[in-house]
Design a protein around this motif. Structure first.
Motif, PDB file in Angstrom:
ATOM      1  N   ASN A   3       0.820  -1.231   0.000  1.00 54.80           N
ATOM      2  CA  ASN A   3       0.000   0.000   0.000  1.00 54.80           C
ATOM      3  C   ASN A   3       0.846   1.270   0.000  1.00 54.80           C
TER       4      ASN A   3
ATOM      5  N   THR B  45       2.258   4.694  -0.581  1.00 56.51           N
ATOM      6  CA  THR B  45       1.593   5.945  -0.948  1.00 56.51           C
ATOM      7  C   THR B  45       2.554   7.103  -0.734  1.00 56.51           C
ATOM      8  N   LYS B  46       2.565   8.035  -1.681  1.00 55.38           N
ATOM      9  CA  LYS B  46       3.375   9.245  -1.501  1.00 55.38           C
ATOM     10  C   LYS B  46       2.547  10.438  -1.942  1.00 55.38           C
TER      11      LYS B  46
ATOM     12  N   THR C 118      -1.047  13.428  -5.184  1.00 55.15           N
ATOM     13  CA  THR C 118      -0.797  12.026  -4.826  1.00 55.15           C
ATOM     14  C   THR C 118      -0.004  11.385  -5.943  1.00 55.15           C
TER      15      THR C 118
ATOM     16  N   ASP D  37      -0.341   5.872  -5.159  1.00 56.31           N
ATOM     17  CA  ASP D  37      -1.591   5.649  -4.425  1.00 56.31           C
ATOM     18  C   ASP D  37      -1.783   4.165  -4.114  1.00 56.31           C
ATOM     19  N   HIS D  38      -1.376   3.752  -2.928  1.00 55.99           N
ATOM     20  CA  HIS D  38      -1.580   2.365  -2.468  1.00 55.99           C
ATOM     21  C   HIS D  38      -1.077   1.325  -3.465  1.00 55.99           C
TER      22      HIS D  38
ATOM     23  N   ARG E  27      11.010   8.891   1.690  1.00 53.47           N
ATOM     24  CA  ARG E  27      10.175   8.131   2.627  1.00 53.47           C
ATOM     25  C   ARG E  27       8.713   8.220   2.183  1.00 53.47           C
TER      26      ARG E  27
ATOM     27  N   THR F 244       4.520   8.407   2.387  1.00 59.72           N
ATOM     28  CA  THR F 244       3.526   9.040   3.254  1.00 59.72           C
ATOM     29  C   THR F 244       2.781   7.951   4.028  1.00 59.72           C
ATOM     30  N   ALA F 245       2.576   6.829   3.370  1.00 56.50           N
ATOM     31  CA  ALA F 245       1.917   5.679   4.009  1.00 56.50           C
ATOM     32  C   ALA F 245       2.382   4.410   3.314  1.00 56.50           C
ATOM     33  N   GLY F 246       2.167   3.278   3.989  1.00 54.90           N
ATOM     34  CA  GLY F 246       2.603   2.008   3.413  1.00 54.90           C
ATOM     35  C   GLY F 246       4.053   1.752   3.726  1.00 54.90           C
ATOM     36  N   ARG F 247       4.583   0.631   3.226  1.00 54.55           N
ATOM     37  CA  ARG F 247       5.974   0.334   3.529  1.00 54.55           C
ATOM     38  C   ARG F 247       6.659  -0.434   2.417  1.00 54.55           C
TER      39      ARG F 247
ATOM     40  N   SER G 161      11.173   1.319   6.872  1.00 54.27           N
ATOM     41  CA  SER G 161      10.700   2.357   7.789  1.00 54.27           C
ATOM     42  C   SER G 161      11.322   2.217   9.180  1.00 54.27           C
TER      43      SER G 161
END
Lengths: 247, 203
Positions: free
Chosen positions: A8, A10-11, A21, A24-25, A58, A60-63, A72
């Protein structure tokens, strides 16, 4: 275990009304030794994906997991060490140091890691010879053609014996013949030297060398195409991906 | 059409019998994968060209073996070959089936153009992958001519892929435009045409 996993991912750049965005995931997996080309229109997020996988930015979300290690959880120094030892980068504009010769440029990652100069130069020479640049080791970048400079860059990417090679438009600055040679060389990096190769490209000739092509659009994976089934893992990855796309 | 001239060319090199001619054609074109010519096609062409006086044939017997027909070029055949070599080459008009499919899909709604583009793109990339592998397996030091032929195949595939990207990028625009319809059929006589005498009002 896959060499590269994104979950997932996301940046988002900017804030509030001005945010973009870029990714996206995005979830995908790359098996060890697999050659994956990432394609899509300008602005689709492919370079962002590469930078996140390489730890140059880095999310924004996810890994991102490289050989099972979650990026992370790494601080800047640990990330820097991982980049130097486990990942080889190849960029569109070669990024060679003008005052160093081919051998010195190729040896740089090892020298920065504290490897003794003689060992570092010997390793660099080995890769340069494999890439038919043995006779040009003492040439500076301005004495080499674009294709030769990119070969030095690829030698530099491999000198620390990383398992993962990340390339961003490696043929974008080359003429047709040089682009063909670099495309074939990157194919060998995967098939002959067993590295996991992930390339962002507009160039169908690069994509033609890949085992799989991932298509991005507007920050999403919209399609995947298998070109060559090297083992069962290839088929499973695509089946999973297509399931996710349709649910 | 061009196969018959290629046969003339191979006979200009040396007289040959039919089997040798087909093998020589395959060698020059870089293999069956590039251009497959059936034996029947070769022999039919040789007969026609012999009738036209462009090639001559003679029977050659081997001791204890069957007779073989060996073909050679006549002066007229040599002239015909020269004219072909020196003339401009026209590309055969291509009817693009994918374009046709796309228009039918847009007209009928029976398939989704984006899915069709995906299928076509997958097929093109697989073909490009296969041609690239063949090209890499061909040694430019001994078979550069064949490498150039494979380069042409690569370029055509790249152009087709580029065209697919263009279609995909403008698909919504295409959809907003009305579909092409046939021009309405004109009724009545064309202007200036004479009225036939049996229906002319004379009185």
């Amino acid at each position: 275990m896959p060499a590269v996993v994104t979950e997932n991912l996301t940046k988002i750049y900017g804030a509030a009304d001005a945010s973009v965005t870029a990714l996206d995931h995005v979830s995908l997996a790359v098996e060890p030794g697999e050659f994956v080309a990432v394609m899509g229109p300008s602005g689709c997020g492919k370079s962002t994906l590469l930078h996140l996988i390489g730890g140059l930015d880095r999310p924004t979300a996810g890994r991102v997991l490289l050989d099972g290690h979650d990026l992370s959880t790494l601080d800047d120094e640990a990330m820097s060490v991982l980049r130097r030892r486990n990942i080889g980068f190849v960029f569109q504009f070669y990024n060679l140091i003008p005052v160093l010769n081919a051998q010195e440029n190729a040896a740089l990652p090892l020298l920065l890691d504290g490897i003794p100069a003689e060992r570092a130069r010997s390793a660099a020479t080995q890769w340069l010879e494999r890439f038919e640049l043995g006779g040009r080791q003492l040439h500076r970048p301005d004495q080499l053609s674009g294709g030769q400079q990119q070969r030095v860059a690829i030698a530099r990417a491999l000198v620390a014996e990383p398992t993962l090679i990340l390339a961003d438009e490696p043929t974008g600055n080359l003429d047709s013949q040089a682009a063909d040679q670099i495309a074939a060389l990157l194919g060998r990096v995967s098939r002959e030297w067993g590295r996991t190769v992930l390339i962002v490209t507009h160039d169908p000739r690069i994509a033609a060398q890949a085992d799989r092509i991932v298509f991005l659009k507007d920050g999403h994976v919209v399609d995947q195409t298998i070109l060559e089934r090297r083992d069962e893992g290839n088929i499973e990855i695509v089946a999973d991906a297509m399931k996710r796309l349709t649910t | 059409m061009s196969v018959r001239y290629a046969l003339l060319g191979l006979l200009a090199q040396q007289p040959r019998h039919g089997y040798e001619l087909r093998a020589a054609f395959e060698a020059v074109i870089g293999g069956k994968a590039n251009w497959d010519v059936r034996p029947a096609q070769v022999y039919a062409s040789l007969e026609r060209q012999a009738e036209a006086g462009l090639i001559r044939q003679r029977s050659v017997g081997k001791a204890g073996g069957p007779e073989k027909r060996v073909y050679g070029l006549t002066a007229a055949g040599r002239k015909e070959l020269q004219a072909w070599l020196e003339a401009e080459t026209e590309r055969a008009p291509e009817h693009d089936e994918f374009f046709l499919k796309l228009m039918i899909a847009l007209a009928t709604g029976a398939a989704q153009p984006r899915d069709m583009i995906h299928v076509q793109r997958t097929a093109l990339y697989r073909r490009l992958h296969a041609v690239t592998a063949r090209r890499q397996a061909t040694d430019p030091k001994t078979s550069l001519a064949h490498v150039l032929l494979l380069d042409q195949a690569v370029m055509h595939l790249e152009a087709d892929l580029h065209w697919l990207d263009m279609i995909e990028a403008r698909l919504d625009e295409v959809r907003r435009q009305p579909l092409p319809r046939p021009a309405p059929r004109r009724r009545g006589r064309p202007p200036g045409a004479e009225v036939p005498s049996q229906i002319r009002d004379d009185g």
